[in-house]
Design a protein around this motif. Sequence first.
Motif, PDB file in Angstrom:
ATOM      1  N   VAL A 154      -6.231  -9.818   6.685  1.00 23.39           N
ATOM      2  CA  VAL A 154      -6.720  -9.031   5.537  1.00 23.39           C
ATOM      3  C   VAL A 154      -5.516  -8.606   4.710  1.00 23.39           C
ATOM      4  N   PHE A 157      -7.548  -3.539   1.692  1.00 19.80           N
ATOM      5  CA  PHE A 157      -8.904  -2.977   1.713  1.00 19.80           C
ATOM      6  C   PHE A 157      -9.089  -2.178   0.432  1.00 19.80           C
ATOM      7  N   LEU A 182     -10.835   2.440   8.775  1.00 17.60           N
ATOM      8  CA  LEU A 182     -10.065   1.292   8.300  1.00 17.60           C
ATOM      9  C   LEU A 182      -8.579   1.507   8.520  1.00 17.60           C
ATOM     10  N   ARG A 191      -4.635   0.343   1.668  1.00 17.36           N
ATOM     11  CA  ARG A 191      -5.987   0.695   1.217  1.00 17.36           C
ATOM     12  C   ARG A 191      -5.897   1.292  -0.184  1.00 17.36           C
TER      13      ARG A 191
END
Length: 644
Positions: A154, A157, A182, A191
């Motif tokens: 990833v 986010f 998260l 994030r």
Amino acid sequence: MSAVRLIVAGMLQESAERPGGTSETAALRVLRKVFGYDAFRGQQEAVIDHVVAGGDAVVLMPTGGGKSLCYQIPALVRRGTGVVISPLIALMQDQVDALKALGVRAGFLNSTLDLDQRRVVEAEFLAGELDLLYIAPERLRLETTTALLERAEVSVFAIDEAHCVAQWGHDFRPDYLNLSMLGERWPDVPRIALTATATRATHQEIVQRLGLPAARDFVASFDRPNIQYRIVPKRDPRKQLLRFLKEEHEGDAGIVYCLSRNAVERTAEFLCANGVEAVPYHAGLDAGTRAAHQARFLREDGLVVVATIAFGMGIDKPDVRFVAHLDLPKSVEGYYQETGRAGRDGQPSHAWLAYGLQDVVQQRKLIESGEGDPAFQRRARSHLDAMLSLCETVRCRRGQLLAYFGQEPAEGAAELSCGNCDTCLSPPESWDGTVPAQKVLSTVVRLKRERGQKFGSGQLVDILLGRRTAKVIQFDHDGLSVFGIGTELAEGEWRSVIRQLIAQGLLEIEGEHGTLVLTDASATVLRAEREVRMRKDPAPARSRAAGSAGSRSGGGSSGRAAVAAELPEEAVPLFETLRGWRAEQAREQGVPAYVVFHDATLREIAVRRPGTLGELGEITGVGEKKLATYGEGVLAALAGGPPE
């Protein structure tokens, strides 16, 4: 590897030099090559650089300010797939289609997919074949979803519509409370939380509940200068709305908000019966009907959606020319969020609200009869009081809106006249309403002391005007000393007085029947220790032109006049030709027209008239993928014939 990833990889392998010899970042190159823009706006570049470097961010930026680029570009520049948590299930397909049109590999996981479709998206994600993956927040409650995310890389986010985490907010979603995990499960993945609606208190709640204490804050101005704010006294609201649409927004796309499902249905029927194409949208309709009406709104020109607040969050349609309210919003946050759906393309637009005494009574009753605990009811009353203050202000409405969010107008003067709201364009008169206020308050006192009764506004007005109605005679109210002492004002004026007394905290609405009672502050008025200044409601009149907004668009007379704003006269026919070409492309592909090209791009094409693909590629909004897909068709449309 996708075309987008090839661009980024090329950037990392060689140092691209701009004409002046300065180094071009990977983010800026992606902006140019993929999205077709030459420069970032506002704080976009600072946000993107911070997230690309691995930092967390909280971004408060108005609708239309370019929030999505703040996470899309980091997702494309960093290794892995960007995961976007969004509550907008009904819009994910359009968001993904828009990205695919740019050459970005995008997918989504939500409840609308069947098992086979979900497996395809999951396989693409695990194989590293997605640049961006959209996920509904409720899916993150499933261990299968978090396990899936742990099996791939990833890049970032993104938590979109982050205000949904605020438990006292207008759009609270319980699933957002789980998103702090998260940071716990993926501590090394940056994030970014984004919203267009947040007071200082909501901002703090976002930081706290999402676990972002070390995040860098990026707060842009909430001002939307292209939106004209107008609030009118409610007389015959549907007819007022129709006059507004016919005179200022004939053929325009827009949203009309009503409080109840029944009001939505009746208003949509009324508009259709009077020549305005409109469809209803509310939670009582079946899912298929809601989806069909939303799809029509996104894909068709000039359609009006009449809706409850169930409709609108995240709507990307750039050419919504107006947002109208036929009922009072519950809060300034809700009002700002809803009106912000107008004018995302920066063109002149309207936020129009019809507001009356019954709205105040209805909202108070909803609060008092609701299921919330006392703390929730106090907060709801506080939100409503702020909304009433905005409606009754004699100041610049834009200045008051910005002040509510802890900001000031760009020029830094809180009392600045913005020149594009009703109180600035036609400054309201104020008058000394102390004596009328004393008469209203005295009537409330007499009813309580002499009859042991409490009544609503209608009975008070009848008593003040000396009307011997059946209800007045039944309760012997014509025997009160205050009977008939208010004949100097008309019924509508008395209702305005009562409405403003409530807004000023000098009267309170009590109970489910909406009776009126005194407040602690009432005594100062009754003892003549306080002057009560009131706003004079304007006399009924034909809708005015759109002021400074309308002056830039030829008076706001039609959608095409608005989108053709600032075009030389000779470019207008070509612009219309391009709109027709775009509509045909959108129909063939089953996507909204703005997914093909925004109006702003078509305007620039119509003015510059590019003759080659190279010249077309220099137009704002024409990235490499769109140039390859649509370039020959655009040139053919400019030349007046189909491509060979």
